[in-house]
Write a protein that holds these residues in place. Sequence first.
Motif, PDB file in Angstrom:
ATOM      1  N   PRO A 274       0.741  -1.226   0.050  1.00  0.00           N
ATOM      2  CA  PRO A 274      -0.024  -0.059  -0.132  1.00  0.00           C
ATOM      3  C   PRO A 274       1.120   1.205  -0.031  1.00  0.00           C
ATOM      4  CG  PRO A 274      -1.017  -1.655   1.395  1.00  0.00           C
ATOM      5  CD  PRO A 274       0.358  -2.084   1.090  1.00  0.00           C
ATOM      6  N   VAL A 275       1.919   1.093   0.588  1.00  0.00           N
ATOM      7  CA  VAL A 275       2.786   2.429   0.758  1.00  0.00           C
ATOM      8  C   VAL A 275       3.433   2.704  -0.616  1.00  0.00           C
ATOM      9  CG1 VAL A 275       5.165   3.431   1.764  1.00  0.00           C
ATOM     10  CG2 VAL A 275       3.453   1.995   3.149  1.00  0.00           C
ATOM     11  N   LEU A 276       4.058   1.655  -1.324  1.00  0.00           N
ATOM     12  CA  LEU A 276       4.200   1.905  -2.668  1.00  0.00           C
ATOM     13  C   LEU A 276       3.304   2.345  -3.630  1.00  0.00           C
ATOM     14  CD1 LEU A 276       6.717   1.699  -4.691  1.00  0.00           C
ATOM     15  CD2 LEU A 276       6.066  -0.833  -5.050  1.00  0.00           C
ATOM     16  N   ILE A 277       2.035   1.862  -3.366  1.00  0.00           N
ATOM     17  CA  ILE A 277       0.777   2.180  -4.124  1.00  0.00           C
ATOM     18  C   ILE A 277       0.551   3.531  -4.094  1.00  0.00           C
ATOM     19  CG2 ILE A 277      -1.711   1.874  -4.591  1.00  0.00           C
ATOM     20  CD1 ILE A 277      -1.089  -0.987  -4.030  1.00  0.00           C
ATOM     21  N   PHE A 278       0.500   3.996  -2.905  1.00  0.00           N
ATOM     22  CA  PHE A 278       0.518   5.283  -2.240  1.00  0.00           C
ATOM     23  C   PHE A 278       1.489   6.336  -3.095  1.00  0.00           C
ATOM     24  CE2 PHE A 278       1.728   9.038   0.208  1.00  0.00           C
ATOM     25  CZ  PHE A 278       0.379   9.874   0.404  1.00  0.00           C
ATOM     26  N   PHE A 279       2.850   6.428  -3.068  1.00  0.00           N
ATOM     27  CA  PHE A 279       3.672   6.949  -3.613  1.00  0.00           C
ATOM     28  C   PHE A 279       3.566   7.037  -5.178  1.00  0.00           C
ATOM     29  CE2 PHE A 279       5.554   6.748   0.646  1.00  0.00           C
ATOM     30  CZ  PHE A 279       5.877   8.119   0.587  1.00  0.00           C
ATOM     31  N   VAL A 280       3.436   5.917  -5.618  1.00  0.00           N
ATOM     32  CA  VAL A 280       3.286   5.820  -7.276  1.00  0.00           C
ATOM     33  C   VAL A 280       2.134   6.585  -7.692  1.00  0.00           C
ATOM     34  CG1 VAL A 280       2.625   4.224  -9.261  1.00  0.00           C
ATOM     35  CG2 VAL A 280       4.386   3.630  -7.576  1.00  0.00           C
ATOM     36  N   CYS A 281       1.012   6.508  -6.986  1.00  0.00           N
ATOM     37  CA  CYS A 281      -0.256   7.258  -7.545  1.00  0.00           C
ATOM     38  C   CYS A 281       0.072   8.571  -7.037  1.00  0.00           C
ATOM     39  CB  CYS A 281      -1.451   6.885  -6.541  1.00  0.00           C
ATOM     40  SG  CYS A 281      -2.089   5.173  -7.274  1.00  0.00           S
ATOM     41  N   ALA A 282       0.686   9.237  -6.256  1.00  0.00           N
ATOM     42  CA  ALA A 282       0.798  10.591  -6.017  1.00  0.00           C
ATOM     43  C   ALA A 282       1.798  11.102  -7.059  1.00  0.00           C
ATOM     44  CB  ALA A 282       1.583  10.726  -4.547  1.00  0.00           C
ATOM     45  N   LEU A 283       2.779  10.378  -7.286  1.00  0.00           N
ATOM     46  CA  LEU A 283       3.909  10.646  -8.284  1.00  0.00           C
ATOM     47  C   LEU A 283       3.139  10.652  -9.665  1.00  0.00           C
ATOM     48  CD1 LEU A 283       6.594  11.468  -9.283  1.00  0.00           C
ATOM     49  CD2 LEU A 283       7.279   8.975  -9.520  1.00  0.00           C
ATOM     50  N   GLY A 284       2.322   9.621  -9.796  1.00  0.00           N
ATOM     51  CA  GLY A 284       1.634   9.582 -11.458  1.00  0.00           C
ATOM     52  C   GLY A 284       0.496  10.770 -11.340  1.00  0.00           C
ATOM     53  N   SER A 285      -0.033  11.094 -10.409  1.00  0.00           N
ATOM     54  CA  SER A 285      -1.052  12.163 -10.554  1.00  0.00           C
ATOM     55  C   SER A 285      -0.231  13.540 -10.658  1.00  0.00           C
ATOM     56  CB  SER A 285      -1.791  12.182  -9.275  1.00  0.00           C
ATOM     57  OG  SER A 285      -1.168  12.545  -8.259  1.00  0.00           O
ATOM     58  N   ALA A 286       0.644  13.710 -10.006  1.00  0.00           N
ATOM     59  CA  ALA A 286       1.417  15.005 -10.468  1.00  0.00           C
ATOM     60  C   ALA A 286       1.797  15.061 -11.705  1.00  0.00           C
ATOM     61  CB  ALA A 286       2.558  14.822  -9.471  1.00  0.00           C
ATOM     62  N   ILE A 287       2.325  13.890 -12.290  1.00  0.00           N
ATOM     63  CA  ILE A 287       2.931  14.043 -13.640  1.00  0.00           C
ATOM     64  C   ILE A 287       1.745  14.436 -14.595  1.00  0.00           C
ATOM     65  CG2 ILE A 287       3.929  12.681 -15.693  1.00  0.00           C
ATOM     66  CD1 ILE A 287       5.485  11.285 -13.403  1.00  0.00           C
ATOM     67  N   LEU A 288       0.775  13.580 -14.449  1.00  0.00           N
ATOM     68  CA  LEU A 288      -0.643  13.901 -15.258  1.00  0.00           C
ATOM     69  C   LEU A 288      -1.063  15.139 -15.266  1.00  0.00           C
ATOM     70  CD1 LEU A 288      -2.591  12.418 -17.094  1.00  0.00           C
ATOM     71  CD2 LEU A 288      -3.932  11.507 -15.284  1.00  0.00           C
ATOM     72  N   GLU A 289      -1.166  15.735 -13.963  1.00  0.00           N
ATOM     73  CA  GLU A 289      -1.691  17.083 -13.712  1.00  0.00           C
ATOM     74  C   GLU A 289      -0.884  18.219 -14.305  1.00  0.00           C
ATOM     75  OE1 GLU A 289      -4.318  18.646 -10.500  1.00  0.00           O
ATOM     76  OE2 GLU A 289      -2.320  17.925  -9.547  1.00  0.00           O
ATOM     77  N   TYR A 290       0.411  18.119 -14.251  1.00  0.00           N
ATOM     78  CA  TYR A 290       1.464  19.025 -14.731  1.00  0.00           C
ATOM     79  C   TYR A 290       1.370  19.051 -16.344  1.00  0.00           C
ATOM     80  CZ  TYR A 290       5.407  22.015 -15.130  1.00  0.00           C
ATOM     81  OH  TYR A 290       6.135  23.253 -15.205  1.00  0.00           O
ATOM     82  N   ALA A 291       1.238  17.738 -16.821  1.00  0.00           N
ATOM     83  CA  ALA A 291       1.114  17.708 -18.197  1.00  0.00           C
ATOM     84  C   ALA A 291      -0.081  18.318 -18.819  1.00  0.00           C
ATOM     85  CB  ALA A 291       1.345  15.981 -18.731  1.00  0.00           C
ATOM     86  N   THR A 292      -1.402  17.684 -18.207  1.00  0.00           N
ATOM     87  CA  THR A 292      -2.714  18.451 -18.555  1.00  0.00           C
ATOM     88  C   THR A 292      -2.492  19.947 -18.851  1.00  0.00           C
ATOM     89  OG1 THR A 292      -3.578  16.428 -18.019  1.00  0.00           O
ATOM     90  CG2 THR A 292      -5.168  18.307 -18.299  1.00  0.00           C
ATOM     91  N   SER A 293      -2.085  20.564 -17.430  1.00  0.00           N
ATOM     92  CA  SER A 293      -2.061  21.882 -17.364  1.00  0.00           C
ATOM     93  C   SER A 293      -1.138  22.594 -18.417  1.00  0.00           C
ATOM     94  CB  SER A 293      -1.604  22.242 -15.870  1.00  0.00           C
ATOM     95  OG  SER A 293      -1.598  23.529 -15.835  1.00  0.00           O
ATOM     96  N   TYR A 294      -0.244  21.919 -18.401  1.00  0.00           N
ATOM     97  CA  TYR A 294       0.897  22.532 -19.522  1.00  0.00           C
ATOM     98  C   TYR A 294       0.387  22.724 -20.991  1.00  0.00           C
ATOM     99  CZ  TYR A 294       5.221  23.213 -22.513  1.00  0.00           C
ATOM    100  OH  TYR A 294       5.864  23.620 -23.260  1.00  0.00           O
ATOM    101  N   LEU A 295      -0.232  21.519 -21.284  1.00  0.00           N
ATOM    102  CA  LEU A 295      -0.608  21.487 -22.750  1.00  0.00           C
ATOM    103  C   LEU A 295      -1.955  22.057 -23.043  1.00  0.00           C
ATOM    104  CD1 LEU A 295      -0.373  17.483 -23.404  1.00  0.00           C
ATOM    105  CD2 LEU A 295       1.127  19.140 -24.223  1.00  0.00           C
ATOM    106  N   THR A 296      -2.878  22.334 -22.104  1.00  0.00           N
ATOM    107  CA  THR A 296      -4.116  23.139 -22.231  1.00  0.00           C
ATOM    108  C   THR A 296      -3.641  24.730 -22.310  1.00  0.00           C
ATOM    109  OG1 THR A 296      -4.682  23.172 -19.938  1.00  0.00           O
ATOM    110  CG2 THR A 296      -5.658  21.642 -21.336  1.00  0.00           C
TER     111      THR A 296
END
Length: 258
Positions: free
Chosen positions: A65-87
């Motif tokens: 669960p700890v690994l899943i937590f950090f992977v999802c936190a990092l993945g969401s940050a990458i997805l949010e940044y990319a979406t914000s940058y592209l739009t």
Amino acid sequence: MTFHFTTLFLTFFIYSILGWIFETIYCSLVHQSWDNRGMLNGPYCPIYGCGAILAIHVCAHFNSPVLIFFVCALGSAILEYATSYLTEKFFHTVWWDYSYLPFNLNGRICLTVALGFGLGGLVVTYMIGPFVHGIIRHIPFFIQEPLALICMAIFAADLTLTLDALTSLNQKLTTLEDQINNNISERYDAFLCKTKEKFSLEEFKEKFTTDEIKNMLPSLNFPQIHVLKSSLGFRKVDYSDLGKKLKQTISEHKKKRE
């Protein structure tokens, strides 16, 4: 965990709707008024659907669960940044800004939100995910296919309308900005010749801008109005302030009708 494309799209669509429900309720409570979230017109936020799909497939390989937590936190940050940058790059539009929060990066992502999505990843992996997968699994495939096609058609039409609205809205604001700035001194001199009222050039420009914005309102269609309402505004373009004034004017007209 593998999915047929039909099942994958239905999963994406369901999580997009759930994301819209979550964000709309949360933001409506924070703002104490109805806040229809999302870039698109329909009740779905694709970024949540994409995030959930990635979380389900990537985290299926992890047991911690700890690994899943950090992977999802990092993945969401990458997805949010990319979406914000592209739009912002392609449409000059901003839908969220975390500049007021600590540990933010260009206002596109911040530590608090990333950690929140990390917790959300745990909820999706261990609670919502199995439930949604169980529902879809019990839908016969001969029903899944036409259902996915219908949802896909709705989503594609909505996406097309929204992209067209963003493009045309940028064009309208560019034209209006040029119309306001071109020959403003000559318009001001002509105005002074016709009236006894005393206006400075800046006051005249402000009044002229307000009048032009009001004249523009009838030409806006529903997708364009939704884009203005749901976004925070325009950034790094000459008409950023004009976009804010147009957004404010729409809000004022709504309050008058109510």
